[in-house]
Design a protein around this motif. Structure first.
Motif, PDB file in Angstrom:
ATOM      1  N   PRO A  96       0.837  -1.207   0.000  1.00 50.33           N
ATOM      2  CA  PRO A  96       0.000   0.000   0.000  1.00 50.33           C
ATOM      3  C   PRO A  96       0.876   1.262   0.000  1.00 50.33           C
ATOM      4  O   PRO A  96       1.948   1.276   0.600  1.00 50.33           O
ATOM      5  CB  PRO A  96      -0.785  -0.113   1.313  1.00 50.33           C
ATOM      6  CG  PRO A  96      -0.749  -1.568   1.658  1.00 50.33           C
ATOM      7  CD  PRO A  96       0.561  -2.078   1.130  1.00 50.33           C
ATOM      8  N   ASN A  97       0.422   2.263  -0.709  1.00 51.63           N
ATOM      9  CA  ASN A  97       1.112   3.566  -0.799  1.00 51.63           C
ATOM     10  C   ASN A  97       2.407   3.528  -1.599  1.00 51.63           C
ATOM     11  O   ASN A  97       3.223   4.439  -1.477  1.00 51.63           O
ATOM     12  CB  ASN A  97       1.364   4.153   0.592  1.00 51.63           C
ATOM     13  CG  ASN A  97       0.078   4.362   1.350  1.00 51.63           C
ATOM     14  OD1 ASN A  97      -0.901   4.870   0.813  1.00 51.63           O
ATOM     15  ND2 ASN A  97       0.067   3.939   2.609  1.00 51.63           N
ATOM     16  N   ASN A  98       2.604   2.483  -2.424  1.00 52.65           N
ATOM     17  CA  ASN A  98       3.771   2.523  -3.313  1.00 52.65           C
ATOM     18  C   ASN A  98       3.448   3.462  -4.476  1.00 52.65           C
ATOM     19  O   ASN A  98       2.297   3.827  -4.686  1.00 52.65           O
ATOM     20  CB  ASN A  98       4.160   1.112  -3.783  1.00 52.65           C
ATOM     21  CG  ASN A  98       3.278   0.558  -4.880  1.00 52.65           C
ATOM     22  OD1 ASN A  98       3.375   0.978  -6.030  1.00 52.65           O
ATOM     23  ND2 ASN A  98       2.413  -0.390  -4.538  1.00 52.65           N
ATOM     24  N   LYS A  99       4.455   3.873  -5.206  1.00 52.93           N
ATOM     25  CA  LYS A  99       4.290   4.882  -6.263  1.00 52.93           C
ATOM     26  C   LYS A  99       3.738   4.329  -7.582  1.00 52.93           C
ATOM     27  O   LYS A  99       3.284   5.087  -8.422  1.00 52.93           O
ATOM     28  CB  LYS A  99       5.631   5.551  -6.565  1.00 52.93           C
ATOM     29  CG  LYS A  99       6.159   6.426  -5.456  1.00 52.93           C
ATOM     30  CD  LYS A  99       7.491   7.033  -5.888  1.00 52.93           C
ATOM     31  CE  LYS A  99       8.074   7.919  -4.830  1.00 52.93           C
ATOM     32  NZ  LYS A  99       9.376   8.485  -5.265  1.00 52.93           N
ATOM     33  N   MET A 100       3.799   3.035  -7.775  1.00 52.89           N
ATOM     34  CA  MET A 100       3.428   2.482  -9.070  1.00 52.89           C
ATOM     35  C   MET A 100       1.932   2.651  -9.328  1.00 52.89           C
ATOM     36  O   MET A 100       1.099   2.221  -8.536  1.00 52.89           O
ATOM     37  CB  MET A 100       3.822   1.007  -9.170  1.00 52.89           C
ATOM     38  CG  MET A 100       3.671   0.476 -10.574  1.00 52.89           C
ATOM     39  SD  MET A 100       4.562  -1.059 -10.884  1.00 52.89           S
ATOM     40  CE  MET A 100       3.432  -2.253 -10.214  1.00 52.89           C
ATOM     41  N   ALA A 101       1.606   3.251 -10.458  1.00 51.00           N
ATOM     42  CA  ALA A 101       0.211   3.514 -10.814  1.00 51.00           C
ATOM     43  C   ALA A 101      -0.469   2.292 -11.437  1.00 51.00           C
ATOM     44  O   ALA A 101      -1.684   2.223 -11.470  1.00 51.00           O
ATOM     45  CB  ALA A 101       0.138   4.694 -11.779  1.00 51.00           C
ATOM     46  N   PHE A 102       0.293   1.348 -11.922  1.00 52.06           N
ATOM     47  CA  PHE A 102      -0.242   0.162 -12.583  1.00 52.06           C
ATOM     48  C   PHE A 102      -1.122  -0.630 -11.616  1.00 52.06           C
ATOM     49  O   PHE A 102      -0.734  -0.874 -10.471  1.00 52.06           O
ATOM     50  CB  PHE A 102       0.910  -0.706 -13.090  1.00 52.06           C
ATOM     51  CG  PHE A 102       0.489  -1.897 -13.892  1.00 52.06           C
ATOM     52  CD1 PHE A 102      -0.157  -1.737 -15.108  1.00 52.06           C
ATOM     53  CD2 PHE A 102       0.751  -3.171 -13.439  1.00 52.06           C
ATOM     54  CE1 PHE A 102      -0.540  -2.838 -15.858  1.00 52.06           C
ATOM     55  CE2 PHE A 102       0.378  -4.282 -14.186  1.00 52.06           C
ATOM     56  CZ  PHE A 102      -0.268  -4.101 -15.390  1.00 52.06           C
ATOM     57  N   THR A 103      -2.291  -1.048 -12.073  1.00 52.70           N
ATOM     58  CA  THR A 103      -3.239  -1.752 -11.199  1.00 52.70           C
ATOM     59  C   THR A 103      -3.000  -3.248 -11.117  1.00 52.70           C
ATOM     60  O   THR A 103      -3.562  -3.906 -10.248  1.00 52.70           O
ATOM     61  CB  THR A 103      -4.693  -1.508 -11.653  1.00 52.70           C
ATOM     62  OG1 THR A 103      -4.848  -1.975 -12.984  1.00 52.70           O
ATOM     63  CG2 THR A 103      -5.051  -0.045 -11.549  1.00 52.70           C
ATOM     64  N   GLY A 104      -2.178  -3.788 -11.985  1.00 50.25           N
ATOM     65  CA  GLY A 104      -1.843  -5.201 -11.907  1.00 50.25           C
ATOM     66  C   GLY A 104      -2.297  -6.003 -13.108  1.00 50.25           C
ATOM     67  O   GLY A 104      -3.109  -5.551 -13.909  1.00 50.25           O
ATOM     68  N   LEU A 105      -1.748  -7.198 -13.220  1.00 52.70           N
ATOM     69  CA  LEU A 105      -2.134  -8.160 -14.248  1.00 52.70           C
ATOM     70  C   LEU A 105      -3.166  -9.096 -13.636  1.00 52.70           C
ATOM     71  O   LEU A 105      -2.981  -9.560 -12.515  1.00 52.70           O
ATOM     72  CB  LEU A 105      -0.919  -8.968 -14.715  1.00 52.70           C
ATOM     73  CG  LEU A 105       0.185  -8.188 -15.412  1.00 52.70           C
ATOM     74  CD1 LEU A 105       1.415  -9.066 -15.605  1.00 52.70           C
ATOM     75  CD2 LEU A 105      -0.304  -7.656 -16.749  1.00 52.70           C
TER      76      LEU A 105
END
Length: 122
Positions: A96-105
């Motif tokens: 949680p609260n990491n910078k990556m905007a990608f929602t995942g595969l």
């Protein structure tokens, strides 16, 4: 005879499942094309995200010249296959609260394939 056929069929199905779980690096490279805008896997040059060359087995938040979120730096994770599988499926849920905007595969086979591809870049 029927027992032998059943055993052979069961072993074949089991081996196909094992092969699939390992992933296909060539297919993973195609899926990784979605990641290339932010990540580099071919060298140690960072982009918007940290480079992923050698990521399998690396401690999360450890690329020296990348400005990670505190959440990633303090996650205590190591990028093994199990952790990558969970993270690639739900990055914000795992860190949680990491910078990556990608929602995942969302597809398990795509995740396995990307990991197989990244393993070739270690």
């Amino acid at each position: 005879m029927i027992r032998s056929i059943f055993l052979a069929a069961s072993l074949t199905v089991g081996l196909v499942g094992i092969a699939h779980a390992d992933g296909d690096p060539a297919k993973g490279e195609k899926v990784f094309a979605r990641c290339k805008a932010c990540h580099n896997a071919d060298s140690d040059q960072n982009k918007i995200g940290p480079h992923l060359s050698g990521v399998v087995g690396r401690k999360a938040g450890s690329v020296a010249d990348f400005d990670y979120s505190d959440a990633m730096k303090n996650s205590g994770l190591t990028w093994d296959e199990a952790t990558l599988t969970k993270y690639l499926k739900d990055p914000k849920g795992v860190v949680p609260n990491n910078k990556m905007a990608f929602t995942g595969l969302k597809k398990d086979d795509e995740i396995a394939n990307v990991i197989a591809y990244l393993k070739t870049k270690s």
